[in-house]
Write an enzyme that holds these catalytic residues in place. Structure first.
Site, PDB file in Angstrom:
ATOM      1  N   CYS A   2      58.038 -54.111  72.323  1.00  0.00           N
ATOM      2  CA  CYS A   2      58.940 -54.874  73.136  1.00  0.00           C
ATOM      3  C   CYS A   2      58.388 -54.634  74.511  1.00  0.00           C
ATOM      4  CB  CYS A   2      60.391 -54.346  73.331  1.00  0.00           C
ATOM      5  SG  CYS A   2      61.223 -54.613  71.601  1.00  0.00           S
ATOM      6  N   ARG A  27      52.627 -56.452  73.582  1.00  0.00           N
ATOM      7  CA  ARG A  27      53.587 -55.489  73.114  1.00  0.00           C
ATOM      8  C   ARG A  27      54.517 -55.735  72.070  1.00  0.00           C
ATOM      9  NH1 ARG A  27      53.559 -51.079  77.138  1.00  0.00           N
ATOM     10  NH2 ARG A  27      55.180 -50.237  76.075  1.00  0.00           N
ATOM     11  N   TRP A  75      59.382 -56.729  69.592  1.00  0.00           N
ATOM     12  CA  TRP A  75      59.089 -56.403  68.357  1.00  0.00           C
ATOM     13  C   TRP A  75      60.391 -55.976  67.822  1.00  0.00           C
ATOM     14  CZ3 TRP A  75      59.036 -52.077  64.912  1.00  0.00           C
ATOM     15  CH2 TRP A  75      57.751 -52.093  64.000  1.00  0.00           C
ATOM     16  N   ASN A 101      64.167 -51.849  75.097  1.00  0.00           N
ATOM     17  CA  ASN A 101      63.215 -51.256  74.082  1.00  0.00           C
ATOM     18  C   ASN A 101      63.631 -50.196  73.685  1.00  0.00           C
ATOM     19  OD1 ASN A 101      60.749 -50.871  73.158  1.00  0.00           O
ATOM     20  ND2 ASN A 101      59.778 -50.157  74.847  1.00  0.00           N
ATOM     21  N   GLY A 102      63.463 -49.852  72.163  1.00  0.00           N
ATOM     22  CA  GLY A 102      63.855 -48.615  71.911  1.00  0.00           C
ATOM     23  C   GLY A 102      65.060 -48.859  70.874  1.00  0.00           C
ATOM     24  N   GLU A 489      38.379 -45.743  60.013  1.00  0.00           N
ATOM     25  CA  GLU A 489      38.627 -46.537  60.917  1.00  0.00           C
ATOM     26  C   GLU A 489      38.318 -47.780  60.618  1.00  0.00           C
ATOM     27  OE1 GLU A 489      40.409 -46.508  63.740  1.00  0.00           O
ATOM     28  OE2 GLU A 489      39.328 -47.794  64.955  1.00  0.00           O
ATOM     29  N   LYS A 493      40.662 -51.176  60.844  1.00  0.00           N
ATOM     30  CA  LYS A 493      40.416 -52.314  61.462  1.00  0.00           C
ATOM     31  C   LYS A 493      40.262 -53.678  60.638  1.00  0.00           C
ATOM     32  CE  LYS A 493      40.498 -51.309  65.392  1.00  0.00           C
ATOM     33  NZ  LYS A 493      41.035 -49.920  65.552  1.00  0.00           N
ATOM     34  N   GLU A 496      44.172 -54.607  59.605  1.00  0.00           N
ATOM     35  CA  GLU A 496      45.001 -55.085  60.571  1.00  0.00           C
ATOM     36  C   GLU A 496      44.417 -56.031  61.320  1.00  0.00           C
ATOM     37  OE1 GLU A 496      43.797 -52.109  64.404  1.00  0.00           O
ATOM     38  OE2 GLU A 496      45.620 -52.630  64.220  1.00  0.00           O
ATOM     39  N   HIS A 512      35.462 -39.307  41.889  1.00  0.00           N
ATOM     40  CA  HIS A 512      36.636 -38.784  41.128  1.00  0.00           C
ATOM     41  C   HIS A 512      37.768 -39.543  41.010  1.00  0.00           C
ATOM     42  CE1 HIS A 512      34.711 -34.732  41.577  1.00  0.00           C
ATOM     43  NE2 HIS A 512      34.421 -35.283  42.982  1.00  0.00           N
ATOM     44  N   LYS A 614      51.234 -53.533  70.014  1.00  0.00           N
ATOM     45  CA  LYS A 614      50.282 -52.426  70.847  1.00  0.00           C
ATOM     46  C   LYS A 614      50.801 -51.038  70.716  1.00  0.00           C
ATOM     47  CE  LYS A 614      46.414 -51.361  72.891  1.00  0.00           C
ATOM     48  NZ  LYS A 614      45.208 -51.372  71.801  1.00  0.00           N
TER      49      LYS A 614
END
Ligand code: M6R
Length: 619
Positions: A2, A27, A75, A101-102, A489, A493, A496, A512, A614
């Site tokens: 948000c 965001r 979001w 936000n929250g 990583e 990438k 996402e 294994h 983000k």
């Protein structure tokens, strides 16, 4: 999670707020909304989907001009990403508009209480309770200056959870109030005008003068009375002032089609900036803020690195370097798991929290847990004035500049550099490394910007390869030692950005079990260690042969001159020779480019991948 914008001043508030929302859209982009106060009434417009949908709606149904406005990009947490769950939320009588936000954790109890008074809720959000409670609290607060702030304080004292709230009241034509607990909020101070934002990007086009807000504080911005900050009980607080050290251009695409491409290209400079000024006159390392004595640092007998996502991968790499240089045991933990497993922490434990945004809730909660257990906390962070560095005992800022693309790139490389510096700093303070030894590693670090530039100059074949891989439905990434986290990583990438199922493995672990998933044509990316690490290098070359023998299409990242890999590689990506511990800084770059290009080829939004935001400010 948000984005929040607020404006009080002489200009057209809607224009300022929309401009801020454009800069904060990274965001969250499930919905967007604005409210403008004009002629004693609040005018709201909100729409599901990206900001462009709201802008289209505003073009068709404009709101009246006003000089007080708030805006939100969401979001979704409580309630799906629909028009009616979009913020702002209004009180039943329309006198109050609130953005949030929250998560308000006790919203169910508060909602029942409001419903018992006859209020009918219009959304499924937790936020709406704040609007109704605020309208009621305002009616009960003493008339006169500060009334809306007084009402906000009364409401905040009843809320549990994490929140940034910004509210406008129809009867307060020159005022906005906002409150924060564990969620981000900064104030921008212009010439006769004030801004509120989840981060400084919201108002950087208008002012670089900012004020930090602390935990459990309420701010009133008023055209006549200026800026007033109090805690939730009403006691006055002096906010910390700071000047943002980047300008609006840094948060623009600058001619690149995606922010991510621009941020990948900025990596050499970001690394150089992060290293700048780190060596003092005596060759000693300099951190930004250290509220720990040398003795406390010498007493440290255990290090935890705690972070999420990409920052966690930086931590995994840091373990190799810090243990090697300091001989102190290092554990690396996902922040979201840390406090729930009751880790053994005490005064002699150093917890290094790594966060680009400085606002990640999981990391913040881990930090607070560590402090409760009396551990020392050192933050590695990119956002000046954010919560995580503010609550830490020591801070090392990465100077990457604003990272707008949701996928972290320059944030990651500078976190790596910062982790190396922390390792060297500890080694130095504890007398394990002499200054000249530290200086020698710092010299290696200083060569990294050029090495990354060289990698970036050679990316055309990687882009071509990416286009040929765009139809893949899965991909594996392998590495050993520090290249194992690089593999993780690379896989993150790709997941996402391109929505391709990808996994990173320790190369030796494949046999294994996971090797069973490889069949004809499965793309497998292998990150090969420097040729100088004979044993390690040889093992990885064997691992490439093993997957090749099972039909894998092998993409090998190897240093210049490493000919051993050639017979087993369908594609070789070259990187400059770099000392083993520092090699992730160069080997990660092709993986960033690969994922970005695959996503672009698949026609996806590289900067704003689906379902993500983000800055993850909820647990
Ligand atoms: O701001 P932070 O570094 O605390 O963020 C941590 C993660 O949310 C972040 O790295 C995330 O994994 C990125 N989307 C990865 O590209």
């Amino acid at each position: 999670m948000c984005g929040i914008v607020g404006y009080v001043g002489p200009r057209d508030a809607l224009g300022v707020v929309l401009d801020g929302l454009r800069r904060l859209e990274y965001r969250g982009y499930d919905s967007a909304g604005v409210a403008v106060l004009s002629d004693g009434a609040l005018h709201c417009s909100k729409k599901a989907g990206k900001l462009a949908n709201l802008e289209k709606q505003l073009a068709e149904e404009p709101v009246p001009a006003g000089t007080v406005g708030i805006g939100h990009t969401r979001w979704a947490t409580h309630g799906g990403p629909t028009d009616r769950n979009a913020h702002p939320h209004a009180s039943a009588d329309g006198s109050v508009a609130v953005i949030h936000n929250g998560i308000i954790e006790n919203f169910a109890v508060l909602r029942a209480e409001c419903e018992a008074t006859g209020i009918e809720f219009r959304s499924e959000t937790d936020t709406e309770v704040a609007a109704h409670l605020l309208a009621a609290a305002y009616d009960q607060a003493p008339a006169g200056p500060g009334r809306l702030a007084e009402a906000m304080r009364a409401v905040c004292r009843r809320l549990q959870g994490a929140f940034t709230l910004v509210a406008s009241h129809a009867a307060e034509p020159d005022t906005l109030v906002a409150a924060r607990r564990s969620s981000p909020l900064v104030v921008g101070v212009g010439d006769g005008e004030y801004f509120l934002g989840s981060d400084v990007a919201a108002f950087i086009a208008h002012t670089r003068e900012a004020r930090e807000l602390g935990q459990d504080q309420v701010v009133e911005i008023d055209r006549q009375r200026g800026l007033t900050v109090t805690d939730f009980s009403g006691a006055a607080v002096e906010p910390k002032a700071y000047t943002v050290d980047w300008d609006a251009a840094a948060a623009e695409k600058g001619g690149y089609p995606w922010f991510m491409l621009k941020e990948i290209a900025e990596q050499p400079q970001a690394i150089a900036d992060t290293l700048l000024g780190r060596l003092g006159a005596q060759g000693e390392l300099v951190l930004d803020e250290v509220r720990l004595s040398d003795q406390e640092l010498r007493d440290i007998d255990k290090v935890f690195v705690v972070a999420c996502g990409t920052a966690y991968h930086a931590g995994l790499i840091a373990k190799y370097a810090i243990e090697h240089w300091t001989r102190i045991p290092v554990e690396v933990e996902l922040a979201s798991e840390f406090r729930y497993r009751d880790p053994v922490l005490d005064r002699s434990t150093l917890v290094v929290v790594v966060s680009q945004s400085g606002e990640t809730m999981d990391t913040l909660m881990a930090l607070r847990h560590a402090k409760d257990q009396k551990a020392r906390v050192l933050a590695i962070c990119n956002a000046n004035g954010s919560t995580i560095p503010r609550e830490s005992d020591a801070v090392l800022y990465t100077h990457a500049g604003p990272e707008v693309a949701v996928a972290s790139t320059k944030g990651f490389l500078t976190q790596l550099v910062a982790c190396y510096l922390v390792g060297l700093f500890l080694a130095q303070v504890r007398g394990i490394k002499y200054e000249d030894e530290v200086a020698s590693v710092v010299a290696d670090l200083r060569r990294l910007p050029d090495a990354v530039t060289t990698v970036l100059e050679q990316m055309e074949p990687v882009r071509e390869l990416a286009r040929s891989l765009a139809e893949a439905d899965r991909m594996l990434f392998l590495g050993r030692h520090v290249s194992f986290p690089v593999a993780l990583e690379g896989a993150l990438k790709l997941k996402e950005l391109a929505y391709i199922h990808a996994e990173g493995f320790a190369a030796g672990e494949l046999k294994h079990g996971p090797i069973a998933v490889i069949d004809e044509g499965t793309p497998v990316v292998v990150v090969v260690p420097p040729r100088a690490r004979d044993l390690l290098h040889g093992k990885v070359v064997s691992n490439i042969q093993e997957v090749r023998a099972r039909g894998a299409r092998t993409v090998v990242i190897a240093e210049e001159g490493d000919e051993d890999v050639v017979p087993y590689a369908d594609h070789v990506i070259r990187v400059p020779r770099t000392p083993t511990l520092l090699a992730p800084v160069v080997t990660t770059v092709p993986l960033q480019v690969l994922a970005c290009e695959i996503a672009d080829t698949r026609g996806l939004d590289v900067d704003q991948p689906r379902n993500l935001a983000k800055s993850v400010t909820v647990e």
